[in-house]
Design a protein around this motif. Structure first.
Motif, PDB file in Angstrom:
ATOM      1  N   ILE A   7       1.229   3.332  -1.900  1.00  0.00           N
ATOM      2  CA  ILE A   7      -0.220   3.144  -1.756  1.00  0.00           C
ATOM      3  C   ILE A   7      -0.771   4.092  -0.704  1.00  0.00           C
ATOM      4  CG2 ILE A   7      -1.951   1.510  -0.911  1.00  0.00           C
ATOM      5  CD1 ILE A   7      -0.415  -0.686  -2.343  1.00  0.00           C
ATOM      6  N   THR A   8      -0.054   4.243   0.405  1.00  0.00           N
ATOM      7  CA  THR A   8      -0.499   5.167   1.460  1.00  0.00           C
ATOM      8  C   THR A   8      -0.598   6.592   0.927  1.00  0.00           C
ATOM      9  OG1 THR A   8       0.532   3.775   3.152  1.00  0.00           O
ATOM     10  CG2 THR A   8       0.027   6.042   3.758  1.00  0.00           C
ATOM     11  N   GLU A   9       0.386   7.007   0.134  1.00  0.00           N
ATOM     12  CA  GLU A   9       0.383   8.363  -0.405  1.00  0.00           C
ATOM     13  C   GLU A   9      -0.755   8.558  -1.411  1.00  0.00           C
ATOM     14  OE1 GLU A   9       1.636  12.284  -0.825  1.00  0.00           O
ATOM     15  OE2 GLU A   9       2.266  10.751   0.612  1.00  0.00           O
ATOM     16  N   LEU A  10      -0.998   7.551  -2.259  1.00  0.00           N
ATOM     17  CA  LEU A  10      -2.046   7.665  -3.271  1.00  0.00           C
ATOM     18  C   LEU A  10      -3.445   7.545  -2.664  1.00  0.00           C
ATOM     19  CD1 LEU A  10      -0.452   5.491  -6.092  1.00  0.00           C
ATOM     20  CD2 LEU A  10      -0.858   7.950  -6.185  1.00  0.00           C
ATOM     21  N   SER A  11      -3.559   6.858  -1.518  1.00  0.00           N
ATOM     22  CA  SER A  11      -4.880   6.620  -0.922  1.00  0.00           C
ATOM     23  C   SER A  11      -5.307   7.695   0.057  1.00  0.00           C
ATOM     24  CB  SER A  11      -4.881   5.259  -0.207  1.00  0.00           C
ATOM     25  OG  SER A  11      -4.584   4.212  -1.100  1.00  0.00           O
ATOM     26  N   LYS A  12      -4.382   8.539   0.494  1.00  0.00           N
ATOM     27  CA  LYS A  12      -4.757   9.521   1.498  1.00  0.00           C
ATOM     28  C   LYS A  12      -5.709  10.563   0.914  1.00  0.00           C
ATOM     29  CE  LYS A  12      -0.926  12.831   0.988  1.00  0.00           C
ATOM     30  NZ  LYS A  12       0.252  13.420   1.655  1.00  0.00           N
ATOM     31  N   ASP A  13      -6.499  11.146   1.766  1.00  0.00           N
ATOM     32  CA  ASP A  13      -7.522  12.123   1.373  1.00  0.00           C
ATOM     33  C   ASP A  13      -8.561  11.514   0.437  1.00  0.00           C
ATOM     34  OD1 ASP A  13      -6.077  14.018   2.822  1.00  0.00           O
ATOM     35  OD2 ASP A  13      -4.891  14.603   1.082  1.00  0.00           O
ATOM     36  N   GLY A  14      -8.686  10.187   0.455  1.00  0.00           N
ATOM     37  CA  GLY A  14      -9.706   9.537  -0.355  1.00  0.00           C
ATOM     38  C   GLY A  14      -9.450   9.575  -1.842  1.00  0.00           C
ATOM     39  N   LYS A  15      -8.201   9.759  -2.266  1.00  0.00           N
ATOM     40  CA  LYS A  15      -7.895   9.853  -3.697  1.00  0.00           C
ATOM     41  C   LYS A  15      -8.177   8.533  -4.407  1.00  0.00           C
ATOM     42  CE  LYS A  15      -4.151  13.188  -2.857  1.00  0.00           C
ATOM     43  NZ  LYS A  15      -2.676  13.339  -2.847  1.00  0.00           N
ATOM     44  N   LEU A  16      -7.630   7.439  -3.896  1.00  0.00           N
ATOM     45  CA  LEU A  16      -7.852   6.120  -4.485  1.00  0.00           C
ATOM     46  C   LEU A  16      -8.169   5.138  -3.358  1.00  0.00           C
ATOM     47  CD1 LEU A  16      -5.021   5.884  -7.177  1.00  0.00           C
ATOM     48  CD2 LEU A  16      -7.468   5.881  -7.608  1.00  0.00           C
ATOM     49  N   PRO A  17      -9.379   5.166  -2.830  1.00  0.00           N
ATOM     50  CA  PRO A  17      -9.713   4.286  -1.710  1.00  0.00           C
ATOM     51  C   PRO A  17      -9.650   2.815  -2.123  1.00  0.00           C
ATOM     52  CG  PRO A  17     -11.685   5.314  -2.613  1.00  0.00           C
ATOM     53  CD  PRO A  17     -10.527   5.987  -3.275  1.00  0.00           C
ATOM     54  N   GLY A  18      -9.153   1.977  -1.213  1.00  0.00           N
ATOM     55  CA  GLY A  18      -9.084   0.544  -1.485  1.00  0.00           C
ATOM     56  C   GLY A  18      -7.962   0.124  -2.408  1.00  0.00           C
ATOM     57  N   LEU A  19      -7.001   0.999  -2.661  1.00  0.00           N
ATOM     58  CA  LEU A  19      -5.893   0.673  -3.558  1.00  0.00           C
ATOM     59  C   LEU A  19      -5.042  -0.437  -2.955  1.00  0.00           C
ATOM     60  CD1 LEU A  19      -4.481   1.488  -6.211  1.00  0.00           C
ATOM     61  CD2 LEU A  19      -3.081   3.055  -4.870  1.00  0.00           C
ATOM     62  N   ALA A  20      -4.709  -1.449  -3.765  1.00  0.00           N
ATOM     63  CA  ALA A  20      -3.919  -2.578  -3.269  1.00  0.00           C
ATOM     64  C   ALA A  20      -3.184  -3.227  -4.436  1.00  0.00           C
ATOM     65  CB  ALA A  20      -4.806  -3.602  -2.573  1.00  0.00           C
ATOM     66  N   THR A  21      -2.119  -3.972  -4.098  1.00  0.00           N
ATOM     67  CA  THR A  21      -1.344  -4.712  -5.100  1.00  0.00           C
ATOM     68  C   THR A  21      -1.299  -6.186  -4.722  1.00  0.00           C
ATOM     69  OG1 THR A  21       0.766  -4.427  -3.936  1.00  0.00           O
ATOM     70  CG2 THR A  21       0.119  -2.702  -5.513  1.00  0.00           C
ATOM     71  N   ASN A  22      -0.939  -7.006  -5.695  1.00  0.00           N
ATOM     72  CA  ASN A  22      -0.676  -8.414  -5.403  1.00  0.00           C
ATOM     73  C   ASN A  22       0.598  -8.534  -4.568  1.00  0.00           C
ATOM     74  OD1 ASN A  22      -2.893  -9.227  -6.918  1.00  0.00           O
ATOM     75  ND2 ASN A  22      -1.699  -9.417  -8.800  1.00  0.00           N
ATOM     76  N   PRO A  23       0.765  -9.635  -3.827  1.00  0.00           N
ATOM     77  CA  PRO A  23       2.018  -9.835  -3.085  1.00  0.00           C
ATOM     78  C   PRO A  23       3.208  -9.813  -4.033  1.00  0.00           C
ATOM     79  CG  PRO A  23       0.355 -11.419  -2.387  1.00  0.00           C
ATOM     80  CD  PRO A  23      -0.209 -10.719  -3.581  1.00  0.00           C
ATOM     81  N   PRO A  24       4.281  -9.089  -3.704  1.00  0.00           N
ATOM     82  CA  PRO A  24       5.442  -9.008  -4.600  1.00  0.00           C
ATOM     83  C   PRO A  24       6.057 -10.378  -4.852  1.00  0.00           C
ATOM     84  CG  PRO A  24       5.554  -7.325  -2.890  1.00  0.00           C
ATOM     85  CD  PRO A  24       4.444  -8.247  -2.502  1.00  0.00           C
ATOM     86  N   GLU A  25       6.468 -10.599  -6.086  1.00  0.00           N
ATOM     87  CA  GLU A  25       7.090 -11.862  -6.484  1.00  0.00           C
ATOM     88  C   GLU A  25       8.363 -11.541  -7.256  1.00  0.00           C
ATOM     89  OE1 GLU A  25       6.152 -15.796  -9.262  1.00  0.00           O
ATOM     90  OE2 GLU A  25       4.580 -14.330  -8.831  1.00  0.00           O
ATOM     91  N   ALA A  26       9.516 -11.954  -6.716  1.00  0.00           N
ATOM     92  CA  ALA A  26      10.819 -11.603  -7.293  1.00  0.00           C
ATOM     93  C   ALA A  26      11.385 -12.754  -8.107  1.00  0.00           C
ATOM     94  CB  ALA A  26      11.798 -11.207  -6.195  1.00  0.00           C
ATOM     95  N   VAL A  27      12.050 -12.424  -9.210  1.00  0.00           N
ATOM     96  CA  VAL A  27      12.739 -13.412 -10.051  1.00  0.00           C
ATOM     97  C   VAL A  27      14.088 -12.828 -10.463  1.00  0.00           C
ATOM     98  CG1 VAL A  27      10.643 -14.504 -10.942  1.00  0.00           C
ATOM     99  CG2 VAL A  27      11.607 -12.543 -12.145  1.00  0.00           C
ATOM    100  N   ASN A  28      15.032 -13.713 -10.719  1.00  0.00           N
ATOM    101  CA  ASN A  28      16.363 -13.319 -11.195  1.00  0.00           C
ATOM    102  C   ASN A  28      16.550 -13.929 -12.574  1.00  0.00           C
ATOM    103  OD1 ASN A  28      19.024 -12.513 -11.451  1.00  0.00           O
ATOM    104  ND2 ASN A  28      19.838 -14.101 -10.086  1.00  0.00           N
ATOM    105  N   GLN A  29      16.406 -13.101 -13.631  1.00  0.00           N
ATOM    106  CA  GLN A  29      16.357 -13.621 -14.998  1.00  0.00           C
ATOM    107  C   GLN A  29      17.030 -12.656 -15.977  1.00  0.00           C
ATOM    108  OE1 GLN A  29      12.184 -14.138 -15.784  1.00  0.00           O
ATOM    109  NE2 GLN A  29      12.100 -16.170 -14.859  1.00  0.00           N
ATOM    110  N   PRO A  30      17.327 -13.127 -17.195  1.00  0.00           N
ATOM    111  CA  PRO A  30      17.751 -12.202 -18.258  1.00  0.00           C
ATOM    112  C   PRO A  30      16.640 -11.203 -18.554  1.00  0.00           C
ATOM    113  CG  PRO A  30      18.275 -14.469 -18.847  1.00  0.00           C
ATOM    114  CD  PRO A  30      17.435 -14.541 -17.616  1.00  0.00           C
ATOM    115  N   LYS A  31      17.017  -9.995 -18.949  1.00  0.00           N
ATOM    116  CA  LYS A  31      16.021  -8.938 -19.134  1.00  0.00           C
ATOM    117  C   LYS A  31      15.004  -9.267 -20.219  1.00  0.00           C
ATOM    118  CE  LYS A  31      18.998  -6.233 -22.260  1.00  0.00           C
ATOM    119  NZ  LYS A  31      19.668  -4.920 -22.441  1.00  0.00           N
ATOM    120  N   ALA A  32      15.409 -10.055 -21.222  1.00  0.00           N
ATOM    121  CA  ALA A  32      14.483 -10.397 -22.302  1.00  0.00           C
ATOM    122  C   ALA A  32      13.373 -11.329 -21.839  1.00  0.00           C
ATOM    123  CB  ALA A  32      15.242 -11.033 -23.465  1.00  0.00           C
ATOM    124  N   MET A  33      13.542 -11.968 -20.683  1.00  0.00           N
ATOM    125  CA  MET A  33      12.541 -12.900 -20.168  1.00  0.00           C
ATOM    126  C   MET A  33      11.535 -12.216 -19.253  1.00  0.00           C
ATOM    127  SD  MET A  33      13.355 -15.951 -21.345  1.00  0.00           S
ATOM    128  CE  MET A  33      12.596 -17.089 -20.197  1.00  0.00           C
TER     129      MET A  33
END
Length: 413
Positions: free
Chosen positions: A147-173
């Motif tokens: 995000i820091t790299e994409l937002s520098k120089d005003g390229k994508l101001p205000g760029l943000a993601t949801n809090p990461p959420e991890a799961v341990n599951q079969p790949k098909a799920m």
């Protein structure tokens, strides 16, 4: 699909909520627009990020890390599933501001266990809620660097993601981006053992990233052009040619006028002079009329070829709490600041009379039961809970629960 039963592949598709194609004649579950992903621009971006990924993992594990491979591919769900082990650890960190769309990290359970083992300094850790929170923290740091790299120089101001959420599951799920998406593949070694980290970015997000980085591809014209558009294009190209071809009549009439003097001296001369004038005058009228028609038709063609108004679906704001990109980018400035950490065994209330009556040997009963987790506070704000342990001759606390971010906020009110 056989009569009365469905295959395992179709079961996996239904569980993961994606279209496998051929699940019935009723159409797919969702419609995903075609995307043209500029993998060359994204490849340059991933080349710059692999060194930062190595620094992040090294700082958290205190072990040697080498990330020597970084590739970007545009592919679909089936191609990705073919590359993954049967069971994976997936971390969802969808883009919620600046760009909106799927953002998914994938790794083998062996690599995830290695990260948890080195960061928590314990052997054979379980990939439970505590272990997965450690993996989420690693991904959060890498996502913040992106995000820091994409937002520098005003390229994508205000760029943000949801809090990461991890799961341990079969790949098909796992919820994999639909349609064509960009897959970043980082490969390297951690403490001498090889690992691979996959990062899947939805097609629309990948296009936005490429444009912010100075790239991006133009979409090809749709082959099913409407009849009105084709007629407009034909009117634009053919009518001027009609106006331009008529002057050939000027040469024909002029030649006829010049051939008449052979019929006599005076009359032929007069007729010869008049006929060319007539021959020249009539083509001029034809040229003016056709020219006007040729100019009017392109105008009509251009009006019909104007693009229709852009209609977009209404996008509602994301109410999930996310850390602004500025905070993620600047958190490194305060990493060496000391904060007071307190472990609270329990509390109780006493009257002034009881307090004045305290003496040596007095037993004070607290509000916590034996074996109940104790509170871990930072600057008087509860952030976690754990159990009391003895390390050599000192007391310690083994963290058993990290409170959600919203609980941190609530404890400070």
């Amino acid at each position: 699909m056989s009569e009365g039963s469905i295959s395992q592949e179709e079961i996996d598709a239904l569980l993961s909520g994606v279209d496998m194609g051929g699940l019935g004649s009723g159409g797919s579950f969702s419609s995903v627009p075609d995307t043209n992903i500029d993998t060359a621009t994204l490849q340059k971006f991933s080349d710059g990020m692999k060194g930062k990924l190595a620094e992040i993992i090294k700082s958290m594990t205190q072990k040697d890390v080498i990330v020597d491979g970084a590739t970007v591919d545009a592919l679909g769900r089936d191609e990705l599933l073919a590359r993954l082990p049967e069971v994976v650890v997936a971390v969802m960190a969808d883009y919620s501001a600046g760009l909106t769309g799927d953002h998914l990290f994938l790794m083998s359970t062996e690599f995830a266990t290695k990260l948890v083992s080195l960061i928590n300094q314990e052997e054979n850790p379980a990939l439970d809620d505590m272990g997965l929170s450690v993996v989420s923290e690693v991904i959060s740091s890498h996502s913040g660097a992106e995000i820091t790299e994409l937002s520098k120089d005003g390229k994508l101001p205000g760029l943000a993601t949801n809090p990461p959420e991890a799961v341990n599951q079969p790949k098909a799920m796992i919820r994999i981006p639909q349609g064509t998406f960009a897959l970043f593949t980082y490969s390297g070694t951690l403490d001498g053992e090889p690992f691979t980290l996959w990062e899947a970015v939805g097609g629309s997000v990948a296009e936005g990233m490429a444009k912010a980085l100075g790239g991006g591809t133009q979409k090809a014209a749709s082959p099913d052009m409407s009849a009105a558009s084709m007629a407009a294009a034909a009117g634009f190209s053919q009518q001027p040619m009609m106006g331009a071809q008529n002057p050939a009549g000027m040469q024909q009439s002029a030649m006829m006028g010049m051939g008449q003097p052979n019929m006599g001296m005076q009359q032929s001369a007069m007729m010869g002079m008049q006929q060319p004038m007539m021959g020249m005058g009539q083509p001029n009228m034809g040229m003016q009329q056709n020219a006007m028609m040729g100019m009017q038709q392109p105008m009509m063609g251009m009006q019909q070829m104007q693009t229709p108004p852009s209609v977009q679906a209404l996008q509602f704001p994301n109410f999930q709490q996310s850390v602004p990109s500025g905070e993620q980018g600047n958190i490194g400035l305060i990493m060496d600041v000391f904060m007071e950490m307190t472990v609270e065994l329990g509390r109780t209330k006493k009257t002034i009379k009881d307090i004045l009556g305290l003496g040596e040997g007095t037993i004070i009963e607290l509000d916590k039961l034996a074996g109940e987790p104790v509170d871990i506070l930072v600057n008087h704000k509860t952030i976690a809970r754990g159990e009391v342990v003895v390390i050599d001759e000192s007391f310690g606390v083994r963290v058993t629960e990290i409170l959600p971010a919203m609980d941190h906020v609530a404890s400070s009110i």
